[in-house]
Write a protein that holds these residues in place. Structure first.
Motif, PDB file in Angstrom:
ATOM      1  N   VAL A  55      -0.257 -36.542  -5.678  1.00  0.00           N
ATOM      2  CA  VAL A  55      -0.490 -35.298  -4.532  1.00  0.00           C
ATOM      3  C   VAL A  55      -1.879 -35.843  -4.153  1.00  0.00           C
ATOM      4  CG1 VAL A  55      -0.613 -33.157  -3.797  1.00  0.00           C
ATOM      5  CG2 VAL A  55       1.250 -33.846  -5.665  1.00  0.00           C
ATOM      6  N   VAL A  56      -2.074 -36.279  -2.826  1.00  0.00           N
ATOM      7  CA  VAL A  56      -3.355 -36.768  -2.196  1.00  0.00           C
ATOM      8  C   VAL A  56      -4.064 -35.466  -1.648  1.00  0.00           C
ATOM      9  CG1 VAL A  56      -2.502 -37.486  -0.112  1.00  0.00           C
ATOM     10  CG2 VAL A  56      -4.528 -38.466  -1.076  1.00  0.00           C
ATOM     11  N   SER A  57      -3.235 -34.501  -1.248  1.00  0.00           N
ATOM     12  CA  SER A  57      -3.894 -33.386  -0.622  1.00  0.00           C
ATOM     13  C   SER A  57      -2.537 -32.338  -0.563  1.00  0.00           C
ATOM     14  CB  SER A  57      -4.243 -33.789   0.953  1.00  0.00           C
ATOM     15  OG  SER A  57      -4.876 -32.517   1.245  1.00  0.00           O
ATOM     16  N   VAL A  58      -3.261 -30.894  -0.563  1.00  0.00           N
ATOM     17  CA  VAL A  58      -2.375 -29.711  -0.374  1.00  0.00           C
ATOM     18  C   VAL A  58      -3.097 -28.631   0.582  1.00  0.00           C
ATOM     19  CG1 VAL A  58      -3.566 -28.746  -2.471  1.00  0.00           C
ATOM     20  CG2 VAL A  58      -1.219 -27.843  -2.015  1.00  0.00           C
ATOM     21  N   ALA A  59      -2.290 -28.035   1.336  1.00  0.00           N
ATOM     22  CA  ALA A  59      -2.825 -27.165   2.108  1.00  0.00           C
ATOM     23  C   ALA A  59      -2.113 -25.965   2.217  1.00  0.00           C
ATOM     24  CB  ALA A  59      -2.731 -27.522   3.724  1.00  0.00           C
ATOM     25  N   SER A  60      -2.580 -24.530   1.931  1.00  0.00           N
ATOM     26  CA  SER A  60      -2.037 -23.420   1.893  1.00  0.00           C
ATOM     27  C   SER A  60      -2.166 -22.487   3.240  1.00  0.00           C
ATOM     28  CB  SER A  60      -2.580 -22.440   0.699  1.00  0.00           C
ATOM     29  OG  SER A  60      -1.801 -21.484   0.582  1.00  0.00           O
ATOM     30  N   ASP A  61      -1.150 -22.165   3.729  1.00  0.00           N
ATOM     31  CA  ASP A  61      -1.214 -21.444   5.222  1.00  0.00           C
ATOM     32  C   ASP A  61      -2.031 -20.255   5.105  1.00  0.00           C
ATOM     33  OD1 ASP A  61      -0.932 -20.192   7.706  1.00  0.00           O
ATOM     34  OD2 ASP A  61       1.049 -21.599   7.695  1.00  0.00           O
ATOM     35  N   MET A 118      -5.282 -43.356  -6.235  1.00  0.00           N
ATOM     36  CA  MET A 118      -6.155 -44.386  -5.751  1.00  0.00           C
ATOM     37  C   MET A 118      -7.387 -43.933  -5.655  1.00  0.00           C
ATOM     38  SD  MET A 118      -4.241 -47.105  -5.020  1.00  0.00           S
ATOM     39  CE  MET A 118      -5.089 -48.100  -4.092  1.00  0.00           C
ATOM     40  N   PRO A 119      -8.582 -44.684  -5.597  1.00  0.00           N
ATOM     41  CA  PRO A 119     -10.063 -44.377  -5.414  1.00  0.00           C
ATOM     42  C   PRO A 119     -10.069 -43.522  -4.182  1.00  0.00           C
ATOM     43  CG  PRO A 119      -9.920 -46.522  -5.912  1.00  0.00           C
ATOM     44  CD  PRO A 119      -8.427 -46.131  -5.773  1.00  0.00           C
ATOM     45  N   GLY A 120     -10.806 -42.233  -4.388  1.00  0.00           N
ATOM     46  CA  GLY A 120     -10.797 -41.152  -3.073  1.00  0.00           C
ATOM     47  C   GLY A 120     -10.047 -40.189  -3.154  1.00  0.00           C
ATOM     48  N   LYS A 141     -17.835 -36.892   1.585  1.00  0.00           N
ATOM     49  CA  LYS A 141     -16.657 -36.777   0.779  1.00  0.00           C
ATOM     50  C   LYS A 141     -15.986 -35.316   0.939  1.00  0.00           C
ATOM     51  CE  LYS A 141     -17.304 -38.542  -3.562  1.00  0.00           C
ATOM     52  NZ  LYS A 141     -17.627 -38.570  -4.714  1.00  0.00           N
ATOM     53  N   GLN A 142     -16.699 -34.345   1.171  1.00  0.00           N
ATOM     54  CA  GLN A 142     -16.052 -32.975   1.093  1.00  0.00           C
ATOM     55  C   GLN A 142     -16.900 -32.045   2.211  1.00  0.00           C
ATOM     56  OE1 GLN A 142     -14.797 -30.832  -2.201  1.00  0.00           O
ATOM     57  NE2 GLN A 142     -14.278 -32.431  -3.465  1.00  0.00           N
ATOM     58  N   ALA A 143     -16.303 -31.099   2.592  1.00  0.00           N
ATOM     59  CA  ALA A 143     -16.925 -30.009   3.537  1.00  0.00           C
ATOM     60  C   ALA A 143     -16.437 -28.668   3.386  1.00  0.00           C
ATOM     61  CB  ALA A 143     -16.725 -30.682   4.980  1.00  0.00           C
ATOM     62  N   ALA A 144     -17.164 -27.672   3.792  1.00  0.00           N
ATOM     63  CA  ALA A 144     -17.053 -26.472   3.794  1.00  0.00           C
ATOM     64  C   ALA A 144     -17.497 -25.494   4.656  1.00  0.00           C
ATOM     65  CB  ALA A 144     -17.181 -25.765   2.462  1.00  0.00           C
ATOM     66  N   VAL A 145     -17.000 -24.731   5.361  1.00  0.00           N
ATOM     67  CA  VAL A 145     -17.590 -23.887   6.442  1.00  0.00           C
ATOM     68  C   VAL A 145     -18.085 -22.624   5.947  1.00  0.00           C
ATOM     69  CG1 VAL A 145     -17.451 -22.934   8.880  1.00  0.00           C
ATOM     70  CG2 VAL A 145     -16.389 -25.055   8.349  1.00  0.00           C
ATOM     71  N   GLY A 156     -21.508 -39.272  -0.830  1.00  0.00           N
ATOM     72  CA  GLY A 156     -21.601 -40.075  -1.952  1.00  0.00           C
ATOM     73  C   GLY A 156     -21.508 -41.362  -1.505  1.00  0.00           C
ATOM     74  N   TRP A 157     -22.049 -42.313  -2.563  1.00  0.00           N
ATOM     75  CA  TRP A 157     -22.197 -43.824  -2.110  1.00  0.00           C
ATOM     76  C   TRP A 157     -20.777 -44.404  -2.520  1.00  0.00           C
ATOM     77  CZ3 TRP A 157     -21.646 -47.800  -5.786  1.00  0.00           C
ATOM     78  CH2 TRP A 157     -21.560 -47.248  -7.286  1.00  0.00           C
ATOM     79  N   ASP A 158     -19.755 -43.826  -3.080  1.00  0.00           N
ATOM     80  CA  ASP A 158     -18.591 -44.291  -3.024  1.00  0.00           C
ATOM     81  C   ASP A 158     -17.475 -43.432  -3.134  1.00  0.00           C
ATOM     82  OD1 ASP A 158     -18.165 -43.618  -5.716  1.00  0.00           O
ATOM     83  OD2 ASP A 158     -17.586 -45.358  -6.400  1.00  0.00           O
ATOM     84  N   PRO A 159     -16.182 -43.454  -3.041  1.00  0.00           N
ATOM     85  CA  PRO A 159     -15.357 -42.451  -2.705  1.00  0.00           C
ATOM     86  C   PRO A 159     -15.191 -41.679  -4.050  1.00  0.00           C
ATOM     87  CG  PRO A 159     -14.205 -44.550  -2.644  1.00  0.00           C
ATOM     88  CD  PRO A 159     -15.580 -45.014  -2.652  1.00  0.00           C
TER      89      PRO A 159
END
Length: 793
Positions: A98-104, A152-154, A272-276, A288-291
């Motif tokens: 699972v590369v990502s999850v989104a909860s509505d 996978m990496p990242g 790599k990541q963000a938050a508002v 980051g310098w790599d994933p």
């Protein structure tokens, strides 16, 4: 965790007739028509948790995604995780990455998961987005025209999936490898590329590697609800951030983003990541310098940064913590903001391998930071320094998290973690945080006590050195109960004791399946590969695994039923690493035969519990070895289509001359308990000889079991009747139906005992029954732990 596998196919033609297996219909409540109830042999975690997502609207709704073990939903009342993807079957095993999850946030019952394990040819299938309207209890599948990399990496970056809070039927997906930004406008049912999005990314970690050569692509999507803008992070140091102010119709590069996000003290970095922080109008981004998640020392400088963008003015501010106890920050992984306390945020280092990761916390939008632990230097600046911490780590229920080590100065045995990408403060409760590591989930419900503690270290002017200031620590404890992510390599059911070999963790000995049991730590296996026990003396247990360094041998031996273990002599010429191979012990426990996994060393035997090794005669390197379960003089082996037998205790083997067995592909064979010279073999390769066979004469002649076109693992349990043949279990395919099968009449009739809701993806490594509990079956999975099933009372 990395695994290559093969796709299922129709095997060779049958040579012996038998009854066609029956198939049990599915029923609700975790059981099939045959009355089976399925559970996990508890470990608690055991693998990498790269993402934890709290729903912004519904309190207590939390999802955790894993890299090979599927998706889980938190059950607040039970304080455990519920697996949501056990329905994934053999052919689509990649859906458990699972590369990502989104909860509505608008309709919390809706949840989405981007799935697909590998972007290279290890996974034959393309990726997909799974969509659910009932919190993940049932799913629809939207196939994609490209692959996704849950292992996978990242994989800890992102989230790559995001629901538009102003119009929740719109869902965005960031894709790797030049596939750009995608969008659904019908709740994830169908997807189309956002052609107006101008940059598909270009950052590749290692172009020479088949595993690390991904263009990381579009990494994350976030929303400025006050300004009605969409932000998208891209793996391109020269152009890392885009925004749209017209609901995705047009896009522009954000001014100053390349300077802020694309460089960190000379390193090319990616966002790599963000938050508002909506209240204060800030977009925070960690680079980051790599994933990740395996990055080590940076090539130069800090290797990463924390940046703050003012959404009102467009001004960028570098708010990277200025202090790290070890001196150099290798880069950052997790990032989270506190929705209940605007201006409060936390970040995690990645990877501060020694002595520990650091969590940083700021309550003033990144202007100042405090660390989760710190060094305390004495007057002589002695090395290593002492350490002081804000919280205590409680590993109750998961004692194995010490990995058999003791505290070594500032390097604690039980660490804050490593590979921390998943870091999340509950948006409904400032006191609750969870973070994922390479092995578990940690959490607390006392987080805000941090803010009352003040500084960890002060200065004693009279003594002329640092001192640890008094703080009242709070407790951080394991929050992985119900989440089982081990990749099980082999199983030995002794009766009352279960021994397993597992990837990454070595292995476990369990006398209570509801508790994690004891981790096998001597030898110190990085990954366990095989286990066996003496059928006539269950106190003698052996195992093999991959080892590091030059101290331990690859084989471990127990003479007290797995309670304690002894290491063995390292075999000359066989290095550490992935060379565990397979090991077998004779029926009386007197002889051990080990086949190293280096591909070059022929099997060896020992008559002194592995203190000395002698080459066997007649076996090629890499042969799979097993012991007869009745006759201590008999051992067996298989290699490249040829079957071998020994009648003198494993000293000399000779080919039996058997024909028609698989010449390629993975093969598993097992000797039948209580039945001298009786064997069952499963395995093969797509498009070639593939299926199940049995022998009643020590491997000279084999009969094809017609029931199964494909079979991969076979094992035995207690007979249904006192003097009956042992119950046979198999992971196999009959007709078009993959499943776990059982026969109680020597293979004349078979019934599928699992159902379509309980498939656990790939189950081809090992399956066995229990010698003392009729009907009980143990199933090795690749990422869902060790599953066991019992007939319902």
């Amino acid at each position: 965790m990395r695994r290559r596998t093969f796709a299922a196919s129709l095997g060779a033609a049958a040579v012996a007739a038998a009854a066609v297996p029956g198939t049990a219909a599915a029923k609700t409540g975790g059981r099939c028509e045959d009355g089976y109830v399925w559970r996990n042999a508890v470990v608690n975690g055991g693998g990498y948790v790269p993402g934890i997502v709290f729903n912004e609207t519904e309190a207590g709704l939390i999802y955790a995604r894993t890299d090979i073990g599927g998706l889980y939903r938190w059950q607040e009342s039970a304080q455990t995780w519920k697996p949501l993807l056990d329905w994934v079957g053999w052919d689509l095993w990649g859906y458990t990455g699972v590369v990502s999850v989104a909860s509505d946030p608008v309709e919390p019952k809706r949840v989405y998961a981007a799935v697909g394990t590998y972007t290279n040819d290890w996974d034959p299938n393309s990726g997909a987005v799974l969509y659910s309207d009932d919190y993940g209890d049932s799913w629809g599948v939207a196939e994609l025209p490209f692959k996704q990399g849950g292992n996978m990496p990242g994989r800890g970056m992102g989230e790559r999936l995001a629901v538009d809070p102003s119009d929740n039927k719109v869902v965005y997906l960031g894709a790797p490898n030049g596939n750009g930004l995608w969008r659904s406008v019908d709740f994830g049912r169908t997807w189309a590329k956002v052609e107006a999005f101008p940059n598909a990314g270009n950052f590749v970690q290692d172009p020479s590697s088949d595993y690390s050569d991904d263009n990381q692509g579009v990494i994350w999507i976030d929303f400025d609800t006050a300004g009605d803008r969409i932000f998208v992070g891209v793996a391109d140091p020269d152009d890392p951030l885009y925004a749209s102010a017209d609901r995705g119709a047009t896009w522009r590069a954000v001014d100053g983003a390349a300077a802020a996000l694309g460089r960190a003290d000379g390193n090319r970095t990616i966002p790599k990541q963000a938050a508002v922080d909506h209240e204060n109008g800030h977009l925070f981004v960690v680079t980051g310098w790599d994933p990740g998640p395996y990055n080590g020392a940076p090539s130069a400088g800090r290797g990463g940064s924390v940046q703050r963008l003012s959404l009102a003015t467009g001004e960028w501010t570098d708010v990277t913590p200025g202090y790290n106890p070890i001196g150099t920050i290798p880069g950052f992984g997790g990032l989270t903001v506190d929705r209940q306390a605007p201006g409060t945020l936390m970040v995690a280092t990645q990877n501060n391998w020694w002595p520990d990761e650091i969590l940083y916390r700021s309550t003033d939008s990144g202007a100042t930071w405090e660390t989760s632990w710190d060094y305390v230097w004495d007057a002589n600046w002695s090395w290593p320094p002492a350490r002081t911490d804000r919280f205590d780590m409680d590993s109750t229920g998961s004692a194995w998290l010490s990995f058999g080590k003791a505290d070594d100065g500032p390097a604690y045995a039980v660490k804050h973690g490593w590979m921390i990408d998943a870091l999340a403060i509950d948006p409904h409760d400032s006191d609750r945080i969870m973070w994922g590591t390479g092995a578990t989930i940690w959490g607390t419900e006392s987080l805000t006590q941090w803010d009352a503690q003040g500084a960890l270290v002060g200065w004693d002017s009279e003594a002329g050195h640092q001192i640890a200031l008094p703080v009242e620590p709070f407790t951080v404890a394991v929050r992985a109960e119900g989440l089982e992510e081990t990749a099980v390599q082999d199983i030995a059911a002794l009766g009352g004791t279960l021994v397993s070999a597992t990837g990454d963790l070595g292995g476990f000995v369990q006398t209570d399946l509801g508790e994690a049991g004891v981790q096998i730590r001597r030898p110190s296996w990085t990954s366990g590969r095989s286990v066996d026990f003496a059928a006539l003396n269950r106190d003698v247990v052996v195992g093999s695994g991959d080892v590091e360094g030059d101290v331990d041998g690859h084989v471990g031996v127990s003479v007290d039923g797995g309670a304690t273990w002894l290491t063995t002599t390292r075999l000359d010429g066989v290095a550490g690493g992935g060379n565990g191979g397979t090991v077998a012990v004779g029926a009386d426990g007197a002889v051990i035969v080990w086949s190293p996994g280096d591909g070059a060393t022929a099997p060896v035997f020992s008559t002194d519990l592995g203190q000395t090794w002698t080459p066997v005669e007649g076996l090629p390197a890499g042969a799979l070895v097993r012991a007869d379960r009745v006759d201590a003089n008999r051992f067996y082996a298989f290699a490249s289509g040829a079957f071998y037998a020994s009648v003198n205790g494993g000293l000399v083997f000779a080919a039996t001359g058997a024909a028609g067995l698989p010449a390629s592909g993975p093969v598993d064979f097992r000797a039948v308990p209580g039945k001298r010279a009786q064997l069952w073999l499963a395995g093969g390769e797509t498009g070639k000889t593939y299926g199940m066979w049995r022998s009643t004469d020590g491997g000279k002649r084999w009969t094809r079991v017609r029931d199964f076109a494909e079979a991969d693992a076979v094992g035995f349990g207690k007979a249904r009747t006192r003097h009956g043949y042992p119950t046979i279990f198999a992971s196999a395919k009959a007709g078009s139906t993959r499943g776990i099968w059982r026969s109680t009449d020597e293979g004349r009739n078979w019934v599928r005992i699992n159902d379509d809701a309980h498939q656990w993806a790939w189950t081809g490594k090992a399956v066995t029954g229990d010698p003392d509990v009729y009907g009980r079956v143990y199933i090795a999975t690749n990422g869902r732990g060790l599953i066991y099933g019992d007939i319902e009372d």
